[in-house]
Write a protein that holds these residues in place. Structure first.
Motif, PDB file in Angstrom:
ATOM      1  N   ALA A  30       7.183   2.063 -12.797  1.00 38.25           N
ATOM      2  CA  ALA A  30       6.439   1.069 -12.024  1.00 38.25           C
ATOM      3  C   ALA A  30       7.081  -0.308 -12.145  1.00 38.25           C
ATOM      4  O   ALA A  30       7.212  -1.037 -11.167  1.00 38.25           O
ATOM      5  N   TRP A  52       3.239  17.402  -2.114  1.00 37.82           N
ATOM      6  CA  TRP A  52       3.624  16.908  -3.434  1.00 37.82           C
ATOM      7  C   TRP A  52       3.178  17.867  -4.524  1.00 37.82           C
ATOM      8  O   TRP A  52       3.929  18.165  -5.451  1.00 37.82           O
ATOM      9  N   LEU A  53       1.931  18.341  -4.407  1.00 31.26           N
ATOM     10  CA  LEU A  53       1.389  19.205  -5.453  1.00 31.26           C
ATOM     11  C   LEU A  53       2.189  20.491  -5.563  1.00 31.26           C
ATOM     12  O   LEU A  53       2.399  21.001  -6.658  1.00 31.26           O
ATOM     13  N   ASP A  79       3.960   1.499  -1.402  1.00 36.45           N
ATOM     14  CA  ASP A  79       4.496   1.645  -2.754  1.00 36.45           C
ATOM     15  C   ASP A  79       3.442   2.234  -3.684  1.00 36.45           C
ATOM     16  O   ASP A  79       3.724   3.085  -4.523  1.00 36.45           O
ATOM     17  N   TYR A  80       2.219   1.745  -3.505  1.00 34.04           N
ATOM     18  CA  TYR A  80       1.126   2.184  -4.358  1.00 34.04           C
ATOM     19  C   TYR A  80       0.871   3.680  -4.177  1.00 34.04           C
ATOM     20  O   TYR A  80       0.742   4.416  -5.143  1.00 34.04           O
ATOM     21  N   LEU A 123       3.540   5.831  -5.755  1.00 36.90           N
ATOM     22  CA  LEU A 123       3.441   5.923  -7.219  1.00 36.90           C
ATOM     23  C   LEU A 123       2.488   7.048  -7.595  1.00 36.90           C
ATOM     24  O   LEU A 123       2.655   7.714  -8.607  1.00 36.90           O
ATOM     25  N   ALA A 124       1.471   7.265  -6.757  1.00 36.52           N
ATOM     26  CA  ALA A 124       0.494   8.311  -7.045  1.00 36.52           C
ATOM     27  C   ALA A 124       0.837   9.618  -6.332  1.00 36.52           C
ATOM     28  O   ALA A 124       0.049  10.549  -6.366  1.00 36.52           O
ATOM     29  N   ALA A 125       2.009   9.672  -5.676  1.00 32.75           N
ATOM     30  CA  ALA A 125       2.427  10.888  -4.972  1.00 32.75           C
ATOM     31  C   ALA A 125       1.481  11.298  -3.853  1.00 32.75           C
ATOM     32  O   ALA A 125       0.964  12.406  -3.829  1.00 32.75           O
ATOM     33  N   ILE A 126       1.213  10.376  -2.949  1.00 30.87           N
ATOM     34  CA  ILE A 126       0.468  10.705  -1.738  1.00 30.87           C
ATOM     35  C   ILE A 126       1.318  10.243  -0.557  1.00 30.87           C
ATOM     36  O   ILE A 126       1.937   9.179  -0.636  1.00 30.87           O
ATOM     37  N   ARG A 173      -1.617  15.481   0.378  1.00 29.66           N
ATOM     38  CA  ARG A 173      -1.381  15.638  -1.061  1.00 29.66           C
ATOM     39  C   ARG A 173      -0.699  16.942  -1.413  1.00 29.66           C
ATOM     40  O   ARG A 173       0.040  17.017  -2.383  1.00 29.66           O
ATOM     41  N   PRO A 186       3.835  11.109 -10.658  1.00 29.24           N
ATOM     42  CA  PRO A 186       3.755  12.524 -11.034  1.00 29.24           C
ATOM     43  C   PRO A 186       5.121  13.206 -11.104  1.00 29.24           C
ATOM     44  O   PRO A 186       5.340  14.082 -11.939  1.00 29.24           O
ATOM     45  N   THR A 196       6.035   6.649 -16.459  1.00 34.65           N
ATOM     46  CA  THR A 196       5.362   6.013 -15.333  1.00 34.65           C
ATOM     47  C   THR A 196       5.376   4.497 -15.477  1.00 34.65           C
ATOM     48  O   THR A 196       5.591   3.765 -14.508  1.00 34.65           O
ATOM     49  N   SER A 240       0.829  -1.191   0.000  1.00 37.57           N
ATOM     50  CA  SER A 240       0.000   0.000   0.000  1.00 37.57           C
ATOM     51  C   SER A 240       0.874   1.255   0.000  1.00 37.57           C
ATOM     52  O   SER A 240       0.531   2.271  -0.612  1.00 37.57           O
TER      53      SER A 240
END
Lengths: 435, 435
Positions: A319, A271-272, A244-245, A248-251, A268, A409, A315, A242
């Motif tokens: 991954a 990162w943003l 790693d996942y 990958l989405a930058a959270i 978030r 991202p 991406t 979880s």
């Protein structure tokens, strides 16, 4: 009358599995929970309590009477009690430990020392140990005595006088053996173990590879400190996957469920904001080509296409490599093979997409040169972006940074910049053919 | 002399753990492997064989003599043998099953029927069962007999005359009990089980929640068909996590490691080509605004920034929701709370980034109006993109499509389109202020 109600509740409730008890408990309001605390003994509550998420545990323990809570903590498996205490502030921990009886408090204090995410932090001290010169019959007696307390009785650990681990025997082997056999004759002396400071992920990997139900944890002098059991490992594997996942989405994932927009925005936004500044960098790069853009505004039309495709391939490569490193599929020596493969993949995907886009633009706009320009930019972009997606996590791994930090991202924005440089660089160079 | 070499090899080799034997086996060349097949019996080889990945198993089994391979398959746990056979073509399967002895062949044939990814496909038929009217002493005798064959002996299943499951007892409870106690007096009658067609993920979730080492699998008449053991569950959890991860990055993951660029390009190209067409759609959308672009080329500078940020927030929201659905954290009734939370998150992150970008552009370009335009577009974009990232997987879940199919790059491209419509729509509307 009241006692009757309590009895009938206990009869019904205690008959179902602790997991189902916990699911019921989760659905009731605070006043009913307060009743349940008085109906159930601390040790009955302990069984239910181990099934809750850490946030729920924090909430419920604060509702309980401190003495009830302390007794319940003492009845839990030491590793689970430590997980709960780790969420509380030092004064709360101290107060619970003071109320608790000394044996339980000592056990918990010992485990509280171990750093998070190490083998020590997930191990339990409730294991069954015997001596090498004992017989199978004696071992079975010890097992029967300790069964109610121990977290697992399916592995029995054999210690010498100094409490050093010298062997292990499974209950399966013990059951098959003759009663008067000596343990030392049937025990397995090649024990696989981890040291107490080892990463919990490494412990999980060993247990998965060897299909172990329990793994002994040793200090540097081979003293048996505790064991890690199969249920902890499932949690570790899920937690790491979880993590790693999310990366990958930058959270930023701390494993908790967000109940309001502020806590999720907090995870978030950092990162943003970084990505926003990288985006401004991209914007200022395009700004350098404003003269080119002024002449051929049509060029702008394909910016998102090229930047987007660069992000997508990057991406994908990222991954594959991050996952490969995480599962241990890539060895140090296969690094070059990996880079060659990714370059090849970039070439194949780039050539396919490049040709496709040239044809589409030719059919759409009727201009062959613009199609060629976009197609060739796409080819170069896809090769570079695929390589970047593979190289960044490899480099991070080399520098001992978790490669999963290189989020999708992030790689996407890097590849935006690369793709725009390639596209506008080519457009500017061949400007005479475009206008 | 030759026999001596074989003996010394066997002595050294068979002393180490089967997992380590398999790791050694992986490092040697084909000619050494051929020797190992002659040195080890099929049943010794079976223990090693279960540790290999499916591709390795496919390769090695084709090297073996068919009779040796068939004997080895018969010695493996039936569920593992079925996994191997499922990779072969029907003629190969038939030939191995013909050579095998009938009992083993029947067991495997039965398991071959179950659909992939169901409880039936991962269960094993090697469990220990007893009758309710037997005593603890008799149960222990049965256990000792069956221990060498059974995949786990830590749960014993209690059947009636019609082989229907009526109870379960753990070895732990059996050991503590008095020898002449009847099983029916101490067995647990509330057995948690799954039906044979149930999704393997659901079985994994139950085993994790209940901390089970084994889970019974029943047909629709409650006959016990097999059990799922803890080692299978760890594999399922890892497999599912890795699948979700790959989908977030838009790769088709079949669980195999790519050795060359062609196989990895094949997994990525289908996605890239879809995304390329979506990208062309974005391009044609911007093409609609060519007149606007011709007047203010500067507008193009901020396209990647706005589109990129839309993609990033969309991916974040997507990942949170997909993960939430996968781990079962979201219930049907919390859907609206989730949507409200995401809208709020979009508003907070959008307002923060919007104000930030307005200030930066003002400082950089000295024009307040352009900054406002980009900032306000960013605010609207981030709200819509966050909501899109959350709604798409929720909708897919509702339609019984795996929400993980809505990959990051897919959501990114959708959000590219939305963001460009917002940005150029506003720019066109307020054109008089820009020129």
């Amino acid at each position: 009358l009241d006692q009757e109600r309590i009895d009938s509740f206990r009869e019904l409730f205690l008959d179902i599995h602790p997991y189902e008890q916990s699911q019921f408990f989760l659905t009731v309001a605070e006043d009913i929970r307060m009743l349940v605390y008085t109906y159930l003994s601390p040790s009955e509550m302990a069984e239910i309590f181990q099934n809750f998420d850490i946030e729920e545990q924090e909430e419920y323990i604060s509702e309980m009477e401190p003495t009830y809570a302390a007794k319940m903590l003492a009845e839990m498996y030491a590793d689970d009690a430590v997980d709960v205490l780790n969420e509380l502030n030092p004064e709360q921990i101290a107060s619970y430990l003071t109320i608790m009886d000394d044996d339980a408090a000592d056990e918990i204090k010992e485990l509280l020392h171990y750093e998070e995410k190490t083998a020590g932090s997930i191990m339990t001290t409730e294991f069954v140990s015997i001596r090498a010169h004992q017989t199978v019959k004696r071992a079975m007696q010890i097992l029967r005595q300790e069964a109610p307390e121990a977290e697992t009785i399916y592995y029995i650990f054999v210690l010498d006088q100094q409490k050093r681990l010298v062997g292990v025997i499974s209950l399966r082997d013990l059951i098959i053996a003759e009663e008067d056999t000596l343990i030392e004759d049937i025990m397995n002396e090649r024990v696989v173990s981890v040291s107490v400071g080892e990463d919990q992920e490494e412990a999980a990997r060993i247990m998965r590879d060897y299909d172990f139900l329990a793994l002994p944890v040793l200090d540097f002098q081979n003293h048996l400190l505790g064991i890690i059991t199969h249920d902890d490992i499932v949690d570790v594997i899920e937690e790491e996957a979880s993590e790693d996942y999310s990366k990958l989405a930058a959270i930023s994932d701390d494993g908790t469920l967000d109940r309001n927009p502020f806590s999720s925005a907090r995870k978030r936004l950092p990162w943003l904001i970084i990505l926003l500044f990288l985006g401004m960098l991209t914007a200022s790069l395009i700004g350098q080509f404003e003269a080119t853009l002024d002449k051929v505004a049509l060029l702008a039309v394909f910016i998102p296409l090229i930047a987007g495709m660069a992000g997508n391939t990057g991406t994908q490569a990222l991954a594959v490599v991050v996952r490969g490193i995480a599962t241990g599929d890539y060895e140090e020596n296969s690094k070059w093979a990996l880079i060659v493969r990714e370059a090849g993949t970039g070439l194949i995907t780039g050539a396919t997409c490049g040709v496709l886009v040239t044809i589409i633009i030719f059919l759409w706009k009727g201009t062959f040169f613009l199609g060629m320009l976009v197609g060739f930019s796409l080819l170069c972009t896809l090769i570079v972006a695929t390589l970047a997606g593979a190289l960044v996590p490899l480099l991070m791994h080399k520098l001992n940074i978790d490669p999963a930090v290189a989020s999708g991202p992030f790689i996407t924005t890097i590849n935006d910049i690369i793709s725009i440089l390639i596209y506008f660089g080519m457009a500017t160079a061949f400007m005479s053919h475009l206008v």
